[in-house]
Design an enzyme around this catalytic site. Structure first.
Site, mmCIF file in Angstrom:
data_model
loop_
_atom_site.group_PDB
_atom_site.id
_atom_site.type_symbol
_atom_site.label_atom_id
_atom_site.label_comp_id
_atom_site.label_asym_id
_atom_site.label_seq_id
_atom_site.Cartn_x
_atom_site.Cartn_y
_atom_site.Cartn_z
ATOM 1 N N TYR A 1 -2.084 -1.229 10.433
ATOM 2 C CA TYR A 1 -2.028 -1.336 8.963
ATOM 3 C C TYR A 1 -0.703 -0.778 8.434
ATOM 4 O O TYR A 1 -0.032 -1.408 7.612
ATOM 5 C CB TYR A 1 -3.222 -0.567 8.388
ATOM 6 C CG TYR A 1 -3.467 -0.750 6.910
ATOM 7 C CD1 TYR A 1 -4.195 -1.840 6.435
ATOM 8 C CD2 TYR A 1 -2.991 0.175 5.980
ATOM 9 C CE1 TYR A 1 -4.442 -1.999 5.075
ATOM 10 C CE2 TYR A 1 -3.236 0.019 4.623
ATOM 11 C CZ TYR A 1 -3.964 -1.064 4.178
ATOM 12 O OH TYR A 1 -4.205 -1.217 2.830
ATOM 13 N N SER B 1 0.882 -1.182 0.000
ATOM 14 C CA SER B 1 0.000 0.000 0.000
ATOM 15 C C SER B 1 0.910 1.218 0.000
ATOM 16 O O SER B 1 2.090 1.113 0.360
ATOM 17 C CB SER B 1 -0.859 -0.007 1.268
ATOM 18 O OG SER B 1 -1.461 1.252 1.474
HETATM 19 P P1 NAD Z 1 -11.349 -6.315 -0.059
HETATM 20 O O1 NAD Z 1 -11.959 -6.213 1.305
HETATM 21 O O2 NAD Z 1 -12.166 -6.005 -1.269
HETATM 22 O O3 NAD Z 1 -10.726 -7.757 -0.288
HETATM 23 C C1 NAD Z 1 -9.985 -8.388 0.700
HETATM 24 C C2 NAD Z 1 -9.877 -9.852 0.349
HETATM 25 O O4 NAD Z 1 -9.166 -10.496 1.411
HETATM 26 C C3 NAD Z 1 -11.247 -10.544 0.256
HETATM 27 O O5 NAD Z 1 -11.191 -11.551 -0.732
HETATM 28 C C4 NAD Z 1 -11.407 -11.151 1.640
HETATM 29 O O6 NAD Z 1 -12.285 -12.262 1.673
HETATM 30 C C5 NAD Z 1 -9.975 -11.571 1.909
HETATM 31 N N1 NAD Z 1 -9.685 -11.763 3.320
HETATM 32 C C6 NAD Z 1 -9.893 -10.914 4.356
HETATM 33 N N2 NAD Z 1 -9.509 -11.504 5.496
HETATM 34 C C7 NAD Z 1 -9.062 -12.737 5.168
HETATM 35 C C8 NAD Z 1 -8.535 -13.824 5.910
HETATM 36 N N3 NAD Z 1 -8.405 -13.780 7.233
HETATM 37 N N4 NAD Z 1 -8.188 -14.937 5.236
HETATM 38 C C9 NAD Z 1 -8.340 -15.032 3.905
HETATM 39 N N5 NAD Z 1 -8.825 -14.029 3.149
HETATM 40 C C10 NAD Z 1 -9.179 -12.904 3.781
HETATM 41 O O7 NAD Z 1 -10.055 -5.402 0.038
HETATM 42 P P2 NAD Z 1 -9.101 -4.772 -1.080
HETATM 43 O O8 NAD Z 1 -9.242 -3.309 -0.988
HETATM 44 O O9 NAD Z 1 -9.238 -5.459 -2.387
HETATM 45 O O10 NAD Z 1 -7.691 -5.120 -0.435
HETATM 46 C C11 NAD Z 1 -6.801 -6.074 -0.962
HETATM 47 C C12 NAD Z 1 -5.384 -5.710 -0.555
HETATM 48 O O11 NAD Z 1 -5.053 -4.438 -1.108
HETATM 49 C C13 NAD Z 1 -5.199 -5.581 0.957
HETATM 50 O O12 NAD Z 1 -3.942 -6.125 1.332
HETATM 51 C C14 NAD Z 1 -5.228 -4.094 1.179
HETATM 52 O O13 NAD Z 1 -4.520 -3.711 2.323
HETATM 53 C C15 NAD Z 1 -4.545 -3.615 -0.087
HETATM 54 N N6 NAD Z 1 -4.797 -2.209 -0.420
HETATM 55 C C16 NAD Z 1 -6.065 -1.758 -0.638
HETATM 56 C C17 NAD Z 1 -6.249 -0.414 -0.959
HETATM 57 C C18 NAD Z 1 -7.597 0.159 -1.252
HETATM 58 O O14 NAD Z 1 -7.687 1.386 -1.383
HETATM 59 N N7 NAD Z 1 -8.644 -0.628 -1.382
HETATM 60 C C19 NAD Z 1 -5.154 0.438 -1.030
HETATM 61 C C20 NAD Z 1 -3.895 -0.059 -0.782
HETATM 62 C C21 NAD Z 1 -3.723 -1.392 -0.486
#
Ligand code: NAD
Length: 260
Positions: A155, A142
């Site tokens: 985080y 991130s």
């Molecule tokens: P999201 O909530 O849409 O997806 C998260 C995924 O992780 C889902 O498939 C969920 O089922 C799975 N998950 C959650 N807890 C879990 C567990 N204990 N075991 C197995 N699977 C689990 O979130 P996202 O925004 O797509 O985030 C994905 C990654 O991207 C994360 O690491 C997040 O930190 C990172 N990220 C997101 C953003 C953003 O703005 N959305 C920005 C930077 C980084």
């Protein structure tokens, strides 16, 4: 069968039932990789969508906070497709609170899911990648792996940690065909961020649109969300031959967030 440059390879994408992980899984599938999906919630629909791209899929519901379940998922993936060639450590959760009020249980969960899970998958995936003289490990970090924001202690600590893990993995494999790099998104409108927009709208008594503009305006000069599709294409690049000597980078895709 798909004829892309990843045809015959297998990608395991953690947390790929939704959001960024699903976007990356689809982009890798478009290049021909078979996909092992993981994550909570409905997996039948994402699997069907990915199979429609002409590749095979499998699903394992391991909870990324549980090392024994991660070990089981790694064994399952190897049994299904022979070996994991591409590992995308993406599963992640968020919790927002000032440090002195941060629930200890939430700290432990964020560190386990966002950081320790990547250590476990990586240690278990590396031997087969090294033996095959080819592998790609992509850690979804991130902008919070590069800079901080208030109220996100766990985080930010986990994401800085995974950038460090990325560098060590890259260095320990620098003379091999195994690379490791991190992707650092800014805001991406997934369920994880929608929750933060909703919380802002409720706290300030404003509309969803106004809360979205506020959220973007605080950090992201482009005033645009990065999309899972764009992040998927960056993952495809890391898997390409052109990226064979890209090792240990933390590549931000963030509308200018960390350029400020
Ligand atoms: P999201 O909530 O849409 O997806 C998260 C995924 O992780 C889902 O498939 C969920 O089922 C799975 N998950 C959650 N807890 C879990 C567990 N204990 N075991 C197995 N699977 C689990 O979130 P996202 O925004 O797509 O985030 C994905 C990654 O991207 C994360 O690491 C997040 O930190 C990172 N990220 C997101 C953003 C953003 O703005 N959305 C920005 C930077 C980084």
């Amino acid at each position: 069968m798909s004829q892309g440059f990843l045809s015959g390879k297998t990608a395991l994408v953690t947390g790929s039932t939704s959001g960024i992980g699903l976007g990356i899984a689809k982009a890798l599938a478009r290049q021909g990789a078979n996909i092992v999906l993981n994550g909570f919630g409905d997996h039948a629909t994402p699997e069907k969508d990915i199979q429609a791209l002409g590749v095979k899929t499998a699903y394992h519901g391991a909870d990324m906070s549980k090392p024994a379940e991660i070990e089981d998922m790694m064994k399952f993936s190897a049994q299904q497709f022979g070996r994991v060639d591409i590992l995308v450590n993406n599963a992640g959760i968020q919790h927002v609170a000032p440090i002195e009020q941060f629930p200890v249980e939430r700290w432990d969960a964020v560190i386990a899911i966002n950081l320790s899970s990547a250590f476990h998958t990586t240690r278990l995936a590396l031997p087969a990648m090294q033996a095959a003289h080819w592998g790609r490990i992509i850690n979804v970090a991130s902008v919070h792996g590069l800079v901080a924001s208030v109220q996100k202690a766990a985080y930010v600590a986990a994401k800085h940690g995974i950038v460090g893990l990325t560098k060590v993995t890259a260095l320990e494999n620098a003379t091999t065909g195994v690379t490791c790099n991190a992707i650092c998104p800014g805001w991406v409108l997934t369920p994880l961020v929608q929750k933060q927009v909703d919380a802002k709208a409720t706290a300030l008594g404003i509309s969803n649109d106004e809360a979205t503009k506020l959220l973007l305006g605080e950090k992201e000069p482009s005033m645009q969300f990065t999309t899972p599709e764009e992040l998927g294409e960056l993952a495809v690049f890391f898997c390409s031959a052109a990226a064979g000597n890209v090792r240990g980078v933390a590549w931000n895709m963030d509308g200018g967030w960390v350029a400020q």
